[in-house]
Motif scaffolding. Structure first.
Motif, PDB file in Angstrom:
ATOM      1  N   ALA A 101       0.846  -1.195   0.000  1.00  0.00           N
ATOM      2  CA  ALA A 101       0.000   0.000   0.000  1.00  0.00           C
ATOM      3  C   ALA A 101       0.883   1.247   0.000  1.00  0.00           C
ATOM      4  N   PRO A 102       0.603   2.235  -0.850  1.00  0.00           N
ATOM      5  CA  PRO A 102       1.498   3.391  -0.988  1.00  0.00           C
ATOM      6  C   PRO A 102       1.380   4.342   0.196  1.00  0.00           C
ATOM      7  N   PHE A 103       2.339   5.242   0.283  1.00  0.00           N
ATOM      8  CA  PHE A 103       2.236   6.340   1.238  1.00  0.00           C
ATOM      9  C   PHE A 103       1.085   7.250   0.808  1.00  0.00           C
ATOM     10  N   VAL A 104       0.294   7.708   1.774  1.00  0.00           N
ATOM     11  CA  VAL A 104      -0.841   8.577   1.475  1.00  0.00           C
ATOM     12  C   VAL A 104      -0.926   9.671   2.537  1.00  0.00           C
ATOM     13  N   GLY A 105      -1.691  10.714   2.212  1.00  0.00           N
ATOM     14  CA  GLY A 105      -1.995  11.741   3.191  1.00  0.00           C
ATOM     15  C   GLY A 105      -0.763  12.338   3.842  1.00  0.00           C
ATOM     16  N   ASP A 106      -0.737  12.306   5.172  1.00  0.00           N
ATOM     17  CA  ASP A 106       0.346  12.918   5.926  1.00  0.00           C
ATOM     18  C   ASP A 106       1.663  12.163   5.816  1.00  0.00           C
ATOM     19  N   ASP A 107       1.663  10.994   5.178  1.00  0.00           N
ATOM     20  CA  ASP A 107       2.919  10.273   4.979  1.00  0.00           C
ATOM     21  C   ASP A 107       3.922  11.113   4.187  1.00  0.00           C
ATOM     22  N   GLU A 108       3.425  11.945   3.298  1.00  0.00           N
ATOM     23  CA  GLU A 108       4.328  12.737   2.460  1.00  0.00           C
ATOM     24  C   GLU A 108       5.225  13.625   3.313  1.00  0.00           C
ATOM     25  N   GLY A 109       4.612  14.376   4.243  1.00  0.00           N
ATOM     26  CA  GLY A 109       5.412  15.254   5.085  1.00  0.00           C
ATOM     27  C   GLY A 109       6.193  14.511   6.150  1.00  0.00           C
ATOM     28  N   ALA A 110       5.580  13.468   6.722  1.00  0.00           N
ATOM     29  CA  ALA A 110       6.218  12.752   7.828  1.00  0.00           C
ATOM     30  C   ALA A 110       7.338  11.832   7.376  1.00  0.00           C
ATOM     31  N   ILE A 111       7.302  11.383   6.110  1.00  0.00           N
ATOM     32  CA  ILE A 111       8.287  10.396   5.638  1.00  0.00           C
ATOM     33  C   ILE A 111       9.040  10.911   4.413  1.00  0.00           C
ATOM     34  N   LEU A 112       8.331  11.177   3.329  1.00  0.00           N
ATOM     35  CA  LEU A 112       8.993  11.498   2.067  1.00  0.00           C
ATOM     36  C   LEU A 112       9.723  12.841   2.108  1.00  0.00           C
ATOM     37  N   GLU A 113       9.220  13.807   2.884  1.00  0.00           N
ATOM     38  CA  GLU A 113       9.839  15.132   2.941  1.00  0.00           C
ATOM     39  C   GLU A 113      10.476  15.403   4.300  1.00  0.00           C
ATOM     40  N   ASN A 114      10.745  14.362   5.064  1.00  0.00           N
ATOM     41  CA  ASN A 114      11.285  14.512   6.420  1.00  0.00           C
ATOM     42  C   ASN A 114      12.804  14.323   6.379  1.00  0.00           C
TER      43      ASN A 114
END
Length: 673
Positions: A101-114
């Motif tokens: 299952a892909p990263f969604v929602g707040d995953d972008e800021g908490a993981i991909l852009e952290n």
């Protein structure tokens, strides 16, 4: 002779002295009798908890009977191991489809852009400030950094750890319930079925579909991991109350509490929760609990100090999204919570539909009254149960204390969040299952396996919606069509999929539905996004209007400046585009591209010297960029500097001998020279 003593007719008395006062042995006297028959008195000498001899005395004399050590206890650890194995199998079956299952929602800021997830692990203990899911939560951030060290941005390790946390929490819940139901306070009613009851509750909790948001949604690990720490602290506390050496269990209790504090703010509920557990199941009153374990309880309440320090790193309001100094009046938020609590109660027995994002709404006294008519009496029953020291009162307090931080601290984004039910669900299921057992006895246990299987099927179906961002947001919009944020996010998905017309429809709906109280904080993003989608459809004048609106709402919005500059350039309004390109240079991640476009806009606006200066700056920043050298070369040709232009094109050809633009430019420069 044979003698059988029943617990209901037996009285044990004794002291710590063996025969002759020998230390290390206990001498117990058991008196058993019935009706008018003379009592039989038994003396047990118990060195190290084993029977070494047995004397049976009657009024007519004494009979000495040989005895041996008691039979070994049943293989209870094997039963526990089988329960843990069953829970693991159920967890894997219910969540097997989530590992991709892909990263969604707040995953972008908490993981991909952290940025703190990259580099040395110690950096993760200093999570980004503000309102990210990991802000002020270093333990949760560290767990994500460990995943990043294992698999980078590949999702499988994140989902694996999320499921492992959920499984460990279920096993810990089983251990807590098994010991509590077999405790002296509850043993008479539930002790004989402590294991099957605990296993039933743990399985129902593990498989309940409302848990998917805390397990399958990666960054909401903050909820499940905090729940695990709270359960571990509760288990360690229970062990401490029965251990001959409680110090190590006290240390584990406080350690788990500190880990919970570093994971999510709901850990604030742990100190009062453990004090109430002590009072309800161990001591006879709050005063007795405090006297017996004052040091431990003080240490637990002291964990509030580091919690305050962590909250301070978020600006005390999680970047303006939650707190008493946000744009929303506390009463407006509090009036939404009776509906939220009622919704949570309904989901326990009827977990459908589940909604990923309920959106923003505000309450009024009139709207809240029907829900308050249910919640207020339940609150009263909980307080009454706490006053009387009942187990039901403690379970109600468990639920309310965990929900208190998010129900009392005003928020600006979501009023109903289903992952908040993660740990309260355990208390409510315990009340439901033990209540059925108290009413129906062991017959009730035969019903729950079918219920667990049904819940597992619903969890499988719910997890299917997480297979892509599109299916998740389409499902959310279908179930909450008035949710402006869901429509905005669905528009983002459609834009990425090359469906600008569908993106425009969602963007226009988001603007139409946006709540005025939260609109001001997000309106600039809505207008910018809609402008971008309109540009893809060639509706440039409409796009420009939305970009300009976005900048009126937030003049320092660099992305809107860049988009507006590009839209104006498309309309050949280069002079108007230049100041917006200049404002967009603050976008560090795209500075080279922005400065290249600025150089071309300056050239088109007739400002060649400035264009050359920016083109040279681009070459300095990107010394291996073929397009940068080509742009510089053509600008130098326009400035009638063929020798310098030829040098630029020559460097471009060194980097890529096959580049057609560089070849043409070199030919032009050579011809002019």
């Amino acid at each position: 002779m044979a003698l059988e003593i029943h617990p209901s007719s037996t009285r044990l008395t004794g002291d710590n002295r063996g025969k002759g006062g020998t230390p290390g042995k206990r001498r117990l006297k058991a008196e058993a009798g019935a009706g008018d028959k003379p009592p039989l008195t038994l003396f047990f000498a118990l060195p190290k908890n084993k029977v070494s001899c047995l004397f049976v005395a009657t009024p007519s004399g004494t009979i000495v009977a040989a005895s041996s050590t008691p039979s070994p206890p049943p293989p209870r650890r094997r039963v526990d191991f089988l329960v843990f194995t069953l829970l693991a199998a159920l967890a894997l079956a219910a969540y097997a489809g989530t590992f991709s299952a892909p990263f969604v929602g707040d995953d972008e800021g908490a993981i991909l852009e952290n940025p703190t997830l990259r580099g040395p692990l110690w950096r993760a203990l200093l999570p980004p400030p503000g309102g990210l899911t990991t802000s002020g939560r270093p333990i949760a951030n560290l767990s994500l950094a460990l995943n990043h060290a294992v698999s980078g941005e590949a999702v499988w390790s994140y989902h694996t750890l999320n499921l492992l946390i959920h499984l460990l929490a279920a096993c810990t819940l089983y251990a807590v319930l098994r010991r509590t139901l077999a405790s002296p306070r509850l043993a008479a009613r539930f002790g004989g079925a402590a294991r099957p009851l605990a296993a039933t509750i743990a399985a129902l909790w593990l498989l309940h579909p409302v848990q998917t948001e805390a397990v399958t949604y990666v960054c909401q690990r903050t909820e499940s991991l905090a729940g695990l720490w709270i359960l571990l602290a509760l288990y360690a506390f229970i062990r401490a109350t029965t251990s001959a050496q409680p110090v190590r269990w006290h240390a584990l209790t406080v350690g788990a509490a500190l880990a919970g504090v570093g994971t999510k703010e709901i850990a604030v509920a742990l100190p009062p929760l453990l004090l109430l557990y002590d009072r309800t199941f161990v001591a006879s009153s709050l005063a007795a609990a405090w006297r017996a374990r004052r040091g431990l309880h003080l240490a637990l309440f002291a964990t509030w100090l580091p919690l305050l320090a962590l909250v301070a790193t978020t600006g005390w309001n999680r970047g303006g999204t939650a707190g008493f100094d946000v744009t929303v009046a506390p009463t407006a938020y509090w009036l939404t919570q009776p509906q939220a609590l009622t919704h949570y109660l309904r989901l326990i027995v009827w977990p459908h539909p589940l909604v990923f994002d309920h959106g923003t709404f505000w309450g009024s006294v009139r709207a809240a009254a029907p829900y308050a008519a249910l919640i207020v009496p339940l609150l009263g029953l909980t307080l009454h149960g706490l006053w009387r020291g009942t187990a039901a009162g403690f379970l109600g307090a468990w639920c309310l204390l965990i929900l208190a931080p998010t129900s009392l601290v005003p928020g600006t984004i979501q009023m109903i969040v289903e992952h908040r039910l993660y740990l309260p669900l355990a208390a409510l299921l315990t009340l439901l299952v033990t209540g059925a057992y108290a009413a129906l006895g062991r017959r009730s246990l035969f019903v729950w396996p079918a219920v667990a299987l049904a819940l597992g099927g619903l969890t499988l179906a719910r997890n299917a919606t997480y297979r892509s961002a599109q299916t998740l947001w389409e499902d959310t919009v279908a179930r909450a069509p008035a949710n402006a944020r869901a429509r905005y996010n669905l528009g983002l998905v459609y834009s990425a999929a090359g469906r600008p017309a569908d993106a425009v429809a969602q963007g226009e709906a988001a603007l139409r539905l946006a709540d005025p109280r939260s609109y001001a904080a997000k309106a600039h993003a809505l207008h910018n996004k809609l402008g971008f989608d309109l540009m893809q459809l060639g509706r440039t004048p409409e796009a420009i209007a939305h970009y300009e609106t976005a900048l009126r709402l937030r003049p320092d919005y660099a992305l809107a400046h860049l988009n507006l500059a590009r839209a104006l350039s498309a309309e050949r309004r280069f002079a108007a585009a230049v100041p917006h390109y200049e404002a967009a240079l603050t976008l560090a991640e795209t500075r080279v591209a922005v400065e290249s476009e600025l150089a071309l806009a300056l050239f088109q606006a007739g400002r060649l010297p400035e264009a050359l200066a920016h083109a040279q700056a681009v070459v300095t920043q990107a010394p291996r960029s073929v397009p940068a050298y080509c742009n510089l070369g053509y600008l130098l040709l326009s400035a009638h500097r063929p020798a310098a232009a030829a040098a630029a094109f020559r460097r471009a050809l060194e980097l890529d001998p096959a580049d057609a633009a560089a070849r043409r430019g070199a030919a032009l420069a050579t011809g002019e020279r």
